[in-house]
Design an enzyme around this catalytic site. Structure first.
Site, PDB file in Angstrom:
ATOM      1  N   TYR A 296      -8.939  30.800 -12.970  1.00  0.00           N
ATOM      2  CA  TYR A 296      -8.771  29.604 -12.404  1.00  0.00           C
ATOM      3  C   TYR A 296      -8.186  28.531 -13.174  1.00  0.00           C
ATOM      4  O   TYR A 296      -8.507  28.398 -14.443  1.00  0.00           O
ATOM      5  CB  TYR A 296     -10.363  28.885 -12.076  1.00  0.00           C
ATOM      6  CG  TYR A 296     -11.258  29.693 -11.162  1.00  0.00           C
ATOM      7  CD1 TYR A 296     -10.715  30.895 -10.667  1.00  0.00           C
ATOM      8  CD2 TYR A 296     -12.394  29.358 -10.871  1.00  0.00           C
ATOM      9  CE1 TYR A 296     -11.758  31.315  -9.780  1.00  0.00           C
ATOM     10  CE2 TYR A 296     -13.238  29.917  -9.961  1.00  0.00           C
ATOM     11  CZ  TYR A 296     -12.767  31.097  -9.251  1.00  0.00           C
ATOM     12  OH  TYR A 296     -13.431  31.788  -8.528  1.00  0.00           O
ATOM     13  N   GLU A 369     -33.208  17.055  -1.906  1.00  0.00           N
ATOM     14  CA  GLU A 369     -32.559  17.199  -0.945  1.00  0.00           C
ATOM     15  C   GLU A 369     -32.056  15.480  -0.373  1.00  0.00           C
ATOM     16  O   GLU A 369     -31.344  15.593   0.669  1.00  0.00           O
ATOM     17  CB  GLU A 369     -33.429  17.690   0.336  1.00  0.00           C
ATOM     18  CG  GLU A 369     -33.452  19.209   0.092  1.00  0.00           C
ATOM     19  CD  GLU A 369     -34.500  19.820   1.180  1.00  0.00           C
ATOM     20  OE1 GLU A 369     -35.477  19.213   1.443  1.00  0.00           O
ATOM     21  OE2 GLU A 369     -34.206  21.224   1.132  1.00  0.00           O
TER      22      GLU A 369
END
Ligand SMILES: [Zn+2]
Ligand SMILES: [Zn+2]
Length: 391
Positions: A296, A369
């Site tokens: 990468y 969340e």
């Protein structure tokens, strides 16, 4: 867009997607179940859907009614080969696989934004390309997408991506212009000696001793051969050799990773690692095989795009929720998109308490969340704003 203006039940739906995907983690280029959920949902929402992009990737396209740029919003879908230790009710049901990086949340958030975009498509300018990418974790799904010509095929002009981040408080967004994530390359090494009896080392060439010398010596490259101002890391993460107490094996294999921010440093690391390997092998009469895989590139954010997304985040959430992120030696294959089109990659904090503060790739990693809403809202904000307002 305020919280109140989010469609009814949207966040519950995003949480449900996240938990379902979390319970069924799939490794890179194997995300067929996840891709199926994404594809079905995008079709239901009225997107033009393209399956099988870079094997398991899914692209959803929505055209606006007014002219504007084609903007790509990206979520990665893959999990990691890691045993989950969270004991959450929606923990992984696949032994040895886990969403330990938050990509389950990325998929769920982009599906949440997809619904907002679809329901307000009459307000949309330009074209939105929702990119559900496979195989971010080391296998370069983004690279394959780029090689398949995905950016040209859909006419992508701007690209944005985010990562949930457990080292940042829930709902805080982190931006960095220019270099953000390091380059990441991998090395594979085999040292070939000559096996024999552990009591008669003089009749063998001991690859374990050569490997030990290599592992110690390779760290001297960073401390003594790379400019101390330039970040660089080499880590040997796996070493395998031998079977029992008294047998000198004939070979040892090793795996490692190399991180850097500068192209010249990256090239020097590749050359010097092999030089150290050749040196220690030659000193003992061993031979070697060396493979350096250029994986990468550095994730570098376009300066104007970063200023734009940051200002949009400040308008959407307030300046107190926007911070400047530090450079990170981790790597991101979003870099392959950012090399081709003006792009911004940023992080969204997902740490609410001790339970949601484990590092990424840890068996107890979990997200708060409550962070999902932030991701949904910034992706939706980009969809409605960037096609006509991004530089
Ligand atoms: Zn990861
Ligand atoms: Zn990740």
């Amino acid at each position: 867009m305020t919280t109140a203006s989010l469609p009814a039940g949207l966040i519950d739906e995003v949480v449900a997607f996240r938990r379902d995907i979390h319970a069924h983690p799939e490794l890179g280029f194997e995300e067929s179940r996840t891709a199926g959920i994404v594809s079905a949902r995008l079709r239901e929402l009225g997107y033009e859907v393209h399956d099988g992009i870079a094997i398991t990737g899914v692209v959803g396209v929505m055209h606006g009614s007014r002219p504007g740029k084609t903007v790509m919003l990206r979520a990665d879908m893959d999990a990691l080969p890691l045993a989950e230790e969270t004991e959450r009710p929606f923990a992984s049901t696949s032994a040895g696989k886990m969403h330990a990086c938050g990509h389950d949340g990325h998929v769920a958030m982009l599906l949440g934004a997809a619904r907002i975009i679809a329901e307000r498509r009459d307000e949309l300018a330009g074209t939105i390309v929702l990119c559900f990418q496979p195989a971010e974790e080391g296998k370069g799904g983004a690279k394959l997408m780029v090689e398949e010509g995905m950016l040209e095929r859909f006419g992508v002009e701007r690209a944005y991506g985010l990562h949930l981040f457990s080292q940042l408080a829930t709902g805080v967004l982190g931006f960095r212009e220019g270099q953000f994530y390091a380059s990441s390359d991998s090395i594979e090494i085999r040292i070939d000696g000559f096996g024999g009896h552990g009591a008669a080392p003089h009749l063998s060439i001991d690859p374990i001793l050569v490997a030990a010398e290599f592992v110690a010596s390779v760290q001297k490259i960073v401390s003594r051969q790379i400019d101390p101002i330039e970040p660089a890391v080499v880590t040997i993460g796996a070493i395998h050799g031998g079977t029992t107490h008294n047998v000198i094996p004939s070979s040892v294999t090793m795996l490692g990773t190399v991180r850097a921010f500068d192209r010249g440093v990256r090239e020097k690391m590749a050359e010097r690692i092999e030089r150290v390997l050749a040196g220690v092998c030659s000193a003992s009469g061993a031979t070697y095989a060396f493979d350096y895989a250029w994986r990468y590139p550095v994730t570098s954010n376009d300066v104007a795009q970063t200023a734009y997304v940051r200002a949009l985040a400040e308008r959407t959430f307030g300046g107190e929720r926007v911070v400047t992120s530090e450079k990170h030696m981790g790597a991101e294959d979003f870099s392959f998109f950012a090399e081709r089109v003006p792009a911004c990659y940023f992080v969204v904090g997902s740490s609410g308490d001790a339970r949601t503060s484990f590092p990424h790739h840890h068996g107890k990693f979990d997200i708060d969340e409550d962070a999902l809403e932030t991701g949904v809202r910034i992706m939706a904000a980009l969809a409605f704003d960037a096609p006509h307002a991004a530089p």
